[in-house]
Design an enzyme around this catalytic site. Sequence first.
Site, PDB file in Angstrom:
ATOM      1  N   HIS A   1       0.906  -1.014  -0.037  1.00 32.75           N
ATOM      2  CA  HIS A   1       0.003  -0.198  -0.158  1.00 32.75           C
ATOM      3  C   HIS A   1       0.986   1.276  -0.129  1.00 32.75           C
ATOM      4  CE1 HIS A   1      -2.837   2.968   1.840  1.00 32.75           C
ATOM      5  NE2 HIS A   1      -3.794   2.060   1.884  1.00 32.75           N
TER       6      HIS A   1
ATOM      7  N   ASP B   1       3.121  -4.831   8.310  1.00 30.26           N
ATOM      8  CA  ASP B   1       1.835  -4.174   7.809  1.00 30.26           C
ATOM      9  C   ASP B   1       0.637  -5.180   8.079  1.00 30.26           C
ATOM     10  OD1 ASP B   1      -0.330  -2.802   7.109  1.00 30.26           O
ATOM     11  OD2 ASP B   1       0.322  -2.039   5.373  1.00 30.26           O
TER      12      ASP B   1
ATOM     13  N   GLN C   1      -4.832  -5.739   6.722  1.00 30.65           N
ATOM     14  CA  GLN C   1      -5.791  -6.739   6.219  1.00 30.65           C
ATOM     15  C   GLN C   1      -5.807  -7.968   6.884  1.00 30.65           C
ATOM     16  OE1 GLN C   1      -7.994  -5.518   4.179  1.00 30.65           O
ATOM     17  NE2 GLN C   1      -7.148  -3.720   3.345  1.00 30.65           N
TER      18      GLN C   1
ATOM     19  N   LYS D   1     -10.669  -0.878   9.865  1.00 31.25           N
ATOM     20  CA  LYS D   1     -10.660  -1.957   9.178  1.00 31.25           C
ATOM     21  C   LYS D   1     -10.951  -3.362   9.878  1.00 31.25           C
ATOM     22  CE  LYS D   1      -7.466  -0.440   5.572  1.00 31.25           C
ATOM     23  NZ  LYS D   1      -8.042   0.188   4.755  1.00 31.25           N
TER      24      LYS D   1
ATOM     25  N   CYS E   1      -4.783   2.399  -3.767  1.00 34.26           N
ATOM     26  CA  CYS E   1      -3.462   3.091  -3.030  1.00 34.26           C
ATOM     27  C   CYS E   1      -2.381   2.025  -3.198  1.00 34.26           C
ATOM     28  CB  CYS E   1      -3.509   3.142  -1.727  1.00 34.26           C
ATOM     29  SG  CYS E   1      -4.929   4.503  -1.251  1.00 34.26           S
TER      30      CYS E   1
END
Lengths: 139, 405
Positions: free
Chosen positions: B122, B199, B202, B225, B363
């Site tokens: 991202h 990261d 998700q 999220k 993104c």
Amino acid sequence: MISQTIEEIAKTLDALPDWEERYGAIIAMGKGLAQYPEEHRTEQFKVKGCQSQVWLHPTLRNGTIYFDADSDALIVKGLVALLMKVYNERTPAEILNSKDDLAQQLSLEQHLSPNRANGLASMMKQIRLYALAYSLVKA
Amino acid sequence: MIQELRSQFPILQRYVHGGKPLVYLDNAATTQKPQSVIDAISNFYTTSNANAHRGGHALGAEATALYEGARSTVAEFLHAQHDSIVFTRGATESLNLLAVSIERTYGARLAGKSIVVSEMEHHANIVPWQLLCERTGADLRVIRVTDDGSLDMEHALEHIDESCAVVSIVHMSNVLGTINDVQTVCARAKELGAIAIVDGSQYVVHHDVNVAEIGCDAYVFSGHKLYAPFGIGVLCGRYEFLAELEPYQTGGAMIDRVSFEKTTYGEPPVRFEAGTPNIEGAIGLGAAIKWLSGLDRDAIRTKEHSLAKNLVEGLESDSRVRILGKRHALNGIVSLVVDGIHAHDLGVLMDEQGVAVRTGHHCAMPLMQRFGVGSTLRASLAAYSSREDVDAFLHAFSKSCRMLG
């Protein structure tokens, strides 16, 4: 007359019974748009502020502005075609003296999602900027 | 089970565009919030609103207990210690914090070193490192993505060498759904003395996380999220790593002593939480994690897989459809392009039918470039996604394709 053309388009859109027909009409308008000259498919003629790519190329001939326009997305291309019906082959003064609330006049926010109307505003701004530029050149 | 779960999300009952039931499949952008999260925020303002860590009155103590309680909940969720959890504005701020603090701490030593990211990151995990490289003279290296949407592990292990100062890799791709072997990547980074960052924005939505097992120095994600409010995120750092880092922003709460001659900073996590924190956000995030822990996450994952399978199979009945990283789409994120049709047009017409999906570059422009597409249409699942959602999606999708064909 610009205002007359807008009224006619508004009538046509209002007469369509549902979203499918309205989008169908806009998509058909897009498909009917004149071929965009490839040599003008450049960064310089891209309209900023649209979610998809839009190109707008003006030419001034005998005091009238001739636009070429295109988009890579079909619905946006339809909106471009709609704008061309209204603003193509007008004088700079005609464009500058027309009201700039086309989206409201066509009740586009009711007919289409607000995001579409935002892109339309960017295109209109660009059309008016070209008209303004040409009006200054002449003066 | 699914109806009971859905009934906890008031927004899922609503209609859009004059009477079309909402079909929400834009969960990778943000998830909806269960009633318990909404209540936790509302209760805080109704009964306990005060600033945390300031003033000794009753409400202040309650607000502090709620805020620190949320920190403990997050720590438990990640199998980390309480003081490893820094609250931020989101994954983006967590990554910016890391880039800036790493630069302030290691400064000139970064010149000539390399920072490693992947092609499927991202923008939030690219741009902060790119700017860090520009400022320090470090070199940004990019791990390739294979044609089937996987991280090229051979390339990764080659790229992470002695020159490497930082490796920052996504756990689950927001475009392809790919789940990366971050353990191996982190082990390689640590072996060479580099800082390893993951990261998890998700990944945490669908999986349990154990940061010690992953072996990273820092793990970041956003609350919104994960069924929690906007404006709250997490940076979970290995305590010894955080303890060495210079602060990011400065101001109230993060100091030890302030005088005009010299200021000393507090210990982590407060060192990285300058100013009044997002107390309601932290409380909302704590409530969301508690809500999640009451669910059978294995069962939900199985259901998400089977729904994603339905989606992929339904889409593939149209030969013009190309699913990016198809083998990873079953993880619940399905990105596709249709030959001859702009994703944007599809998104517009599907929206008119009540189906919320994302169209665009997500993104992740370098990844779009990697696959030679300008934009994709993305459907992404969450715990409350149902068979009806998938059917409505497929119905709206084929109708939109017909209209544009």
